[in-house]
Scaffold this motif. Structure first.
Motif, PDB file in Angstrom:
ATOM      1  N   LYS A 251       0.825  -1.214   0.000  1.00 28.32           N
ATOM      2  CA  LYS A 251       0.000   0.000   0.000  1.00 28.32           C
ATOM      3  C   LYS A 251       0.854   1.257   0.000  1.00 28.32           C
ATOM      4  O   LYS A 251       0.427   2.294  -0.505  1.00 28.32           O
TER       5      LYS A 251
ATOM      6  N   TYR B 297       1.274   3.574  -3.128  1.00 25.39           N
ATOM      7  CA  TYR B 297       0.042   4.245  -3.556  1.00 25.39           C
ATOM      8  C   TYR B 297      -0.366   5.322  -2.569  1.00 25.39           C
ATOM      9  O   TYR B 297      -0.801   6.402  -2.944  1.00 25.39           O
ATOM     10  N   GLU B 298      -0.219   4.988  -1.291  1.00 24.69           N
ATOM     11  CA  GLU B 298      -0.650   5.942  -0.274  1.00 24.69           C
ATOM     12  C   GLU B 298       0.250   7.171  -0.255  1.00 24.69           C
ATOM     13  O   GLU B 298      -0.212   8.278  -0.013  1.00 24.69           O
TER      14      GLU B 298
ATOM     15  N   VAL C 189       1.701   8.492  -2.921  1.00 26.54           N
ATOM     16  CA  VAL C 189       1.267   9.333  -4.048  1.00 26.54           C
ATOM     17  C   VAL C 189      -0.030  10.050  -3.689  1.00 26.54           C
ATOM     18  O   VAL C 189      -0.196  11.240  -3.960  1.00 26.54           O
ATOM     19  N   LEU C 190      -0.950   9.314  -3.039  1.00 27.48           N
ATOM     20  CA  LEU C 190      -2.221   9.927  -2.602  1.00 27.48           C
ATOM     21  C   LEU C 190      -1.955  11.119  -1.685  1.00 27.48           C
ATOM     22  O   LEU C 190      -2.520  12.199  -1.881  1.00 27.48           O
TER      23      LEU C 190
ATOM     24  N   THR D 136      -0.437  14.133  -3.569  1.00 27.89           N
ATOM     25  CA  THR D 136      -1.366  14.862  -4.431  1.00 27.89           C
ATOM     26  C   THR D 136      -2.422  15.577  -3.605  1.00 27.89           C
ATOM     27  O   THR D 136      -2.862  16.656  -3.958  1.00 27.89           O
TER      28      THR D 136
ATOM     29  N   ASN E 261      -3.234  19.457  -3.782  1.00 31.35           N
ATOM     30  CA  ASN E 261      -4.556  19.988  -4.075  1.00 31.35           C
ATOM     31  C   ASN E 261      -4.941  21.085  -3.103  1.00 31.35           C
ATOM     32  O   ASN E 261      -5.456  22.117  -3.490  1.00 31.35           O
TER      33      ASN E 261
ATOM     34  N   ASN F 242      -7.775  23.752  -4.705  1.00 33.08           N
ATOM     35  CA  ASN F 242      -8.781  23.007  -5.468  1.00 33.08           C
ATOM     36  C   ASN F 242     -10.068  22.767  -4.678  1.00 33.08           C
ATOM     37  O   ASN F 242     -10.081  22.058  -3.747  1.00 33.08           O
TER      38      ASN F 242
ATOM     39  N   ARG G 106     -10.466   7.907  -0.507  1.00 32.34           N
ATOM     40  CA  ARG G 106      -9.989   6.832  -1.354  1.00 32.34           C
ATOM     41  C   ARG G 106      -9.188   5.886  -0.483  1.00 32.34           C
ATOM     42  O   ARG G 106      -8.274   6.308   0.208  1.00 32.34           O
TER      43      ARG G 106
ATOM     44  N   ILE H 136      -6.910   2.328  -0.265  1.00 28.22           N
ATOM     45  CA  ILE H 136      -6.182   1.311  -1.026  1.00 28.22           C
ATOM     46  C   ILE H 136      -6.374  -0.040  -0.333  1.00 28.22           C
ATOM     47  O   ILE H 136      -6.264  -0.137   0.889  1.00 28.22           O
TER      48      ILE H 136
ATOM     49  N   LYS I 258       0.862   6.698 -12.898  1.00 26.41           N
ATOM     50  CA  LYS I 258       1.387   6.714 -11.543  1.00 26.41           C
ATOM     51  C   LYS I 258       0.358   7.269 -10.562  1.00 26.41           C
ATOM     52  O   LYS I 258       0.269   6.841  -9.415  1.00 26.41           O
ATOM     53  N   GLU I 259      -0.445   8.234 -11.029  1.00 30.01           N
ATOM     54  CA  GLU I 259      -1.362   8.923 -10.109  1.00 30.01           C
ATOM     55  C   GLU I 259      -2.820   8.600 -10.407  1.00 30.01           C
ATOM     56  O   GLU I 259      -3.721   9.336 -10.004  1.00 30.01           O
TER      57      GLU I 259
ATOM     58  N   HIS J  12      -4.898   6.716  -9.201  1.00 35.55           N
ATOM     59  CA  HIS J  12      -5.811   6.505  -8.069  1.00 35.55           C
ATOM     60  C   HIS J  12      -6.055   7.773  -7.265  1.00 35.55           C
ATOM     61  O   HIS J  12      -6.631   7.719  -6.194  1.00 35.55           O
ATOM     62  N   THR J  13      -5.609   8.919  -7.759  1.00 33.99           N
ATOM     63  CA  THR J  13      -5.742  10.154  -6.984  1.00 33.99           C
ATOM     64  C   THR J  13      -6.808  11.062  -7.597  1.00 33.99           C
ATOM     65  O   THR J  13      -7.212  10.885  -8.746  1.00 33.99           O
ATOM     66  N   GLY J  14      -7.225  12.057  -6.854  1.00 32.33           N
ATOM     67  CA  GLY J  14      -8.176  13.042  -7.349  1.00 32.33           C
ATOM     68  C   GLY J  14      -7.442  14.253  -7.921  1.00 32.33           C
ATOM     69  O   GLY J  14      -6.245  14.415  -7.720  1.00 32.33           O
ATOM     70  N   GLY J  15      -8.158  15.075  -8.671  1.00 34.59           N
ATOM     71  CA  GLY J  15      -7.576  16.312  -9.200  1.00 34.59           C
ATOM     72  C   GLY J  15      -6.510  16.091 -10.246  1.00 34.59           C
ATOM     73  O   GLY J  15      -5.655  16.949 -10.478  1.00 34.59           O
TER      74      GLY J  15
ATOM     75  N   ASP K 237      -6.167  18.542 -13.565  1.00 31.10           N
ATOM     76  CA  ASP K 237      -5.487  19.822 -13.349  1.00 31.10           C
ATOM     77  C   ASP K 237      -3.969  19.653 -13.347  1.00 31.10           C
ATOM     78  O   ASP K 237      -3.239  20.475 -13.903  1.00 31.10           O
ATOM     79  N   ARG K 238      -3.511  18.578 -12.724  1.00 31.48           N
ATOM     80  CA  ARG K 238      -2.060  18.383 -12.649  1.00 31.48           C
ATOM     81  C   ARG K 238      -1.478  18.021 -14.009  1.00 31.48           C
ATOM     82  O   ARG K 238      -0.350  18.390 -14.330  1.00 31.48           O
TER      83      ARG K 238
END
Lengths: 253, 201, 258
Positions: free
Chosen positions: A234, A237-238, A240-241, A244, A248, A253, B6, B8, B182-183, B185-188, B191-192
Motif C-alpha cells: 500500500k 500508492y498511499e 502518491v495519494l 497529491t 490539491n 482546489n 480513497r 487502497i 502513476k497517479e 488513483h488520486t483526485g484532481g 489539473d495536474r
C-alpha cells in the motif's frame, strides 16, 4: 535435524540474540524492486535476504504442460552458492530446493485464481541470496507480495513463520543456529483471511499439544508479518495519494 | 467532488459486506474481497493492477508476432495472443508491424479473433497497465484530447494498455501518460496533467 | 519480448539522429553504483548496479585440492547464474552460452592481470585455497558484463580470508586473517555497434538492436588485460583503437567505485 543436548540457546529466559520466545527477527519488505519482472519483492528477515520475481501469465513452456482449464504455476526456490555461512554451495537446484519449490507451488495454487488464465503459466522465482534459517517461509512471504505487485488475482496474501523447539522450549522464528541445534522445526504458511494452513512441515519430535501451541504461536506472529506485507504494497500508492492531496489543498482546489 | 475518501486495498482484504461480482473482487459467504491491489472509492472497487483479457468490441494496439499459413498471430500486451485471418485483410503484414485493430470475438478461454487491422508506422509504442486506460482516456475522452491538443501528437490508446504516439511533442505526451498511470488513483488529476503539459510543473 | 524487437527500429532511428532513448550521449554511462558487503554471509560480496541492471556477486573460500597440473597454485573460479526473475527471456536450466561467456570474460580479466597471486594460496602439501566467485544477474536491463565485472571485483576487494586450521583441514570462517591481497582492480567497458555507430553501456533494447559488442578489460590507466568481441559485426582497426582509449579513460572512473 542435528540434535545436540549441549548447546545452550536459552539464557535467563532470552534467546542467544536477545529475543523472547514469541519474538520475530526484524523484517523489512520492499515491493517492486526489479525493472524487468512483472512483479517483485525483496524481503530482509534477520540475516536472510530473499528476492522474489514473477513472470506471467504467459505461454506455457514446455507446451505439453499446458492446462486448458487453468494457469499452471512454476515455482522455483533456490539458494545462491554464497548464501550460507558455510562452504561454497553448489549452483542450481538440489533435492531440498526441489521439494521446497513443490510445496511452495501448492501454496500459490491455493490462493492464485488460476482459473482466470487457462493455458498459461505463472513463474514464481525465489532466489535466496543470504540464508540464516527460515528461508522457505521468508521466500513464500516475499513471493506473495511479488504476485500482488504483478497484479495476479489472488484470494489472499499468504505469509508464515517457522516455529520450533529449542532446549525444550517452543520459540517463534528459528534462526540458523536454533534450527541446527534445536530439537524440532515447523515451518508454516497460512492464508490470514481464512485461517487455512497452506504449508506445514514438521522436522523433529513434537507432541500433539506442542504442535497445537506452535500453531497458535505461528498464527499470532504471522499477523505482524501480514501487516508488513500490506504496508509494503500500500505504501507506494498511499504516498502518491498523500502528495497529491497536499498539492490539491495548496493549489486551492 | 475530488475530496471523497480513497482507500487502497490488497488481495484478501474485505471491501464489501455483501457478495458482489466485480472486477478485482472475489465473493464468498463472508462478503466481497479484493483480489488485486485496488482502490475503494464511492462504493466502487477500482483495480490498480491487472492483466488485459480481450473482450469483443475492444479497440487494441497489437504487434505482429508470427505469420501462420492462414493469417497472423498478434501480440496484445496480454497473456493471450490474437488471431488475425488473412481473410480479414488484403494488406500484408510483417513480423514486428504495429497495428490497431478490433477484437471481433473471444472464445471461452479468452483467445481473441482480431479484425479491422490497420498498420501504424513511424511512432512510438508505450505499454502501460490496461487498468489505467480509462484514466488515460478520461471522461468523454477529455484527458486524451487534452494531451493531443497540447502536444500535437497523434495518440491511439488501445484498451489493452498499449499506447501509440506519433508526431508532435512525443516525449511530453509520454511523460503525461506515465504521470496519469502513476497517479491514476488520486483526485484532481486533470489539473495536474494540464499543469505538466503547460510547463507549469 | 516482441515489443523489444519493435523498439529496434526506434533505437536505430534515434541513433541515426545521434541520440538514445534515455537521452544519453553515445559514450555516456548510466548511473553506476557499487555496494560492497551486501551479503555478509559470504567472505566477500557486492551488489553492482548500472542503471536498472543489477548483478550480485559472492566470494566463497574453500580448502580445495589443487589441479593436478598446477599443484602449487590455488584454485580460482568464476561462475555465473541467470536466474529467471531477471528477464522474461531467461529460462531455468544449466548455464547457456551467454552466461558462460559472461563468466569467462570476467574470469579472464582477473586471471590474466594476475589480480590474485595464485601461488600464494597454498595451505599445505595437497591443500590450496579455492576462491569461488558467483555472479548472480538480478535485473537485466543491458550491459551485464560491465556490471558483473564491477560486482566480481568489488566482492574480491571486500573478501576476508579465513584462517586455515591444519589439524582439522578446515577453514575457520569466523576467524579472518586479513583481506585478500588484490594486485589490480579490473574493470570492463563494453561497446555496442549499431549500424555504423558505436555506443557505450548499451541497454537491453540497444543490445537487441546491436550488430556486435566489444568488451575491454583494463587493469589501470595504461594496461588492457582482456578483450572480447561478440556478435556478427566487424570492427575496424580505427574503431578498436578508439574504444580502447575510451575504456582506459572510463575505466579509471569505474575503478574509483570499487
Amino acid at each position: 535435524m542435528a540434535v545436540s543436548e549441549e548447546k545452550q540457546m536459552i539464557v535467563n529466559g532470552k534467546r542467544l540474540d536477545g529475543r523472547g520466545f514469541n519474538d520475530l527477527r526484524p523484517i523489512s519488505i520492499k515491493a517492486g524492486v526489479l525493472k524487468r519482472a512483472n512483479g517483485s519483492a525483496l524481503i530482509e528477515w534477520g540475516r536472510n535476504k530473499v528476492l522474489a520475481g514473477i513472470f506471467g501469465p504467459r505461454e506455457v513452456v514446455p507446451r505439453h504442460m499446458t492446462n486448458p482449464k487453468r494457469a499452471i504455476i512454476q515455482a522455483r526456490y533456490i539458494m545462491a552458492p554464497f548464501s550460507g555461512q558455510e562452504e561454497h554451495g553448489r549452483s542450481g537446484p538440489n533435492r531440498r530446493s526441489m521439494e521446497i519449490s513443490k510445496v511452495a507451488k501448492h501454496v500459490f495454487e491455493n490462493v492464485v485464481m488460476t482459473n482466470m488464465f487457462p493455458k498459461t503459466m505463472i513463474n514464481v522465482d525465489m532466489e535466496v541470496l543470504q540464508s540464516d534459517g527460515g528461508t522457505r517461509v521468508a521466500a513464500i512471504t516475499a513471493a506473495s507480495v511479488a504476485l500482488a505487485d504483478a497484479g495476479i488475482p489472488m484470494k489472499d496474501l499468504v505469509c508464515g513463520v517457522s516455529t520450533g523447539r529449542i532446549n525444550g522450549q517452543l520459540v517463534v522464528d528459528l534462526d540458523k543456529t536454533e534450527d541446527n541445534y534445536g530439537e524440532s522445526d515447523m515451518p508454516l504458511i497460512l492464508s490470514p483471511r481464512t485461517g487455512e494452513v497452506l504449508l506445514h512441515q514438521i522436522d523433529g519430535k513434537l507432541t500433539k499439544e506442542e504442535i497445537a501451541q506452535a500453531m497458535d504461536m505461528s498464527f499470532e506472529a504471522s499477523k505482524k508479518i501480514h501487516e508488513l506485507q500490506v504496508a509494503a504494497l500500500k505504501g507506494r500508492y498511499e504516498r502518491v495519494l498523500a502528495e497529491t492531496e497536499n498539492g490539491n489543498n495548496g493549489g486551492g482546489n | 467532488m475530488e475530496n471523497e475518501k480513497r482507500t487502497i486495498v490488497v488481495p484478501g482484504e474485505k471491501v464489501f459486506n455483501d457478495q458482489r461480482r466485480v472486477d478485482g473482487g472475489y465473493a464468498d459467504a463472508a462478503g466481497t474481497f479484493a483480489t488485486t491491489m485496488a482502490m475503494v472509492h464511492e462504493d466502487r472497487l477500482v483495480p490498480l493492477k491487472g492483466y488485459y483479457l480481450p473482450k469483443p468490441g475492444d479497440f487494441v494496439v497489437g504487434i505482429v508476432k508470427e505469420e501462420t499459413f492462414n493469417g497472423y498471430e498478434i501480440e496484445l500486451n496480454s497473456p493471450y495472443d490474437g488471431r488475425l485471418s488473412t481473410r480479414e485483410t488484403r494488406e500484408r503484414f510483417l513480423v514486428g508491424d504495429v497495428i490497431s485493430a478490433k477484437v471481433a470475438d473471444v472464445n471461452e478461454i479468452h483467445e481473441p479473433i482480431i479484425a479491422e487491422p490497420r498498420k501504424l508506422g513511424g511512432g512510438e509504442v508505450l505499454d502501460v497497465e490496461s487498468v489505467k486506460v480509462p484514466r488515460i482516456i478520461g471522461r468523454n475522452a477529455s484527458m486524451v484530447e487534452t494531451i493531443k491538443q497540447h502536444t500535437k501528437s497523434e495518440l491511439f490508446v488501445g484498451k489493452n494498455g498499449r499506447v501509440y504516439v506519433k508526431g508532435g511533442n512525443t516525449a511530453l505526451a509520454i511523460r503525461a501518460i506515465l504521470k496519469i498511470c502513476k497517479e491514476a488513483h488520486t483526485g484532481g488529476l486533470t489539473d495536474r496533467i494540464v499543469a505538466l503539459l503547460e510547463g507549469r510543473e | 519480448m516482441i515489443l523489444d524487437e519493435v523498439k529496434e527500429a526506434y533505437v536505430r532511428d534515434l541513433l541515426a539522429k545521434g541520440s538514445r532513448a534515455d537521452g544519453r550521449q553515445l559514450l555516456q554511462y548510466r548511473k553506476v553504483k557499487v555496494t560492497k558487503g551486501a551479503y555478509p554471509n559470504a567472505e566477500g560480496s557486492a551488489l553492482a548496479e548500472i542503471g536498472d541492471t543489477k548483478v550480485a556477486a559472492g566470494v566463497k573460500f574453500d580448502a580445495a585440492i589443487p589441479f593436478p597440473d598446477r599443484p602449487q597454485e590455488g584454485v580460482f573460479m568464476v561462475n555465473s547464474e541467470f536466474p529467471i526473475l531477471a528477464h522474461p527471456a531467461f529460462e531455468p536450466g544449466p548455464p547457456n552460452e551467454n552466461s558462460i561467456e559472461l563468466a569467462r570474460v570476467v574470469d579472464r580479466g582477473i586471471r590474466s592481470a594476475e589480480v590474485i597471486d595464485l601461488k600464494s594460496l597454498v595451505l599445505e602439501e595437497g591443500k590450496v585455497l579455492g576462491i569461488f566467485v558467483d555472479l548472480y544477474v538480478l535485473d537485466h536491463s543491458g550491459n551485464l558484463i560491465d556490471c558483473a565485472a564491477l560486482a566480481a571485483m568489488a566482492a574480491l576487494a571486500d573478501a576476508k580470508v579465513p584462517k586455515y586450521d591444519a589439524e582439522t583441514k578446515k577453514l575457520l570462517r569466523d576467524q579472518p586473517v586479513g583481506a585478500l591481497p588484490i594486485a589490480h582492480k579490473i574493470v570492463t567497458c563494453s561497446f555496442e555497434k549499431i549500424g555504423s555507430k558505436i555506443l557505450a553501456d548499451g541497454t537491453d533494447e540497444e543490445e537487441i538492436a546491436s550488430d556486435g559488442r566489444y568488451t575491454i578489460a583494463t587493469a589501470d590507466s595504461k594496461t588492457i588485460c582482456a578483450t572480447q568481441k561478440s556478435g556478427a559485426a566487424g570492427f575496424t582497426r580505427q574503431e578498436i583503437v578508439k574504444m580502447m582509449d575510451i575504456a582506459l579513460e572510463k575505466g579509471e572512473e569505474l575503478r574509483k567505485l570499487i
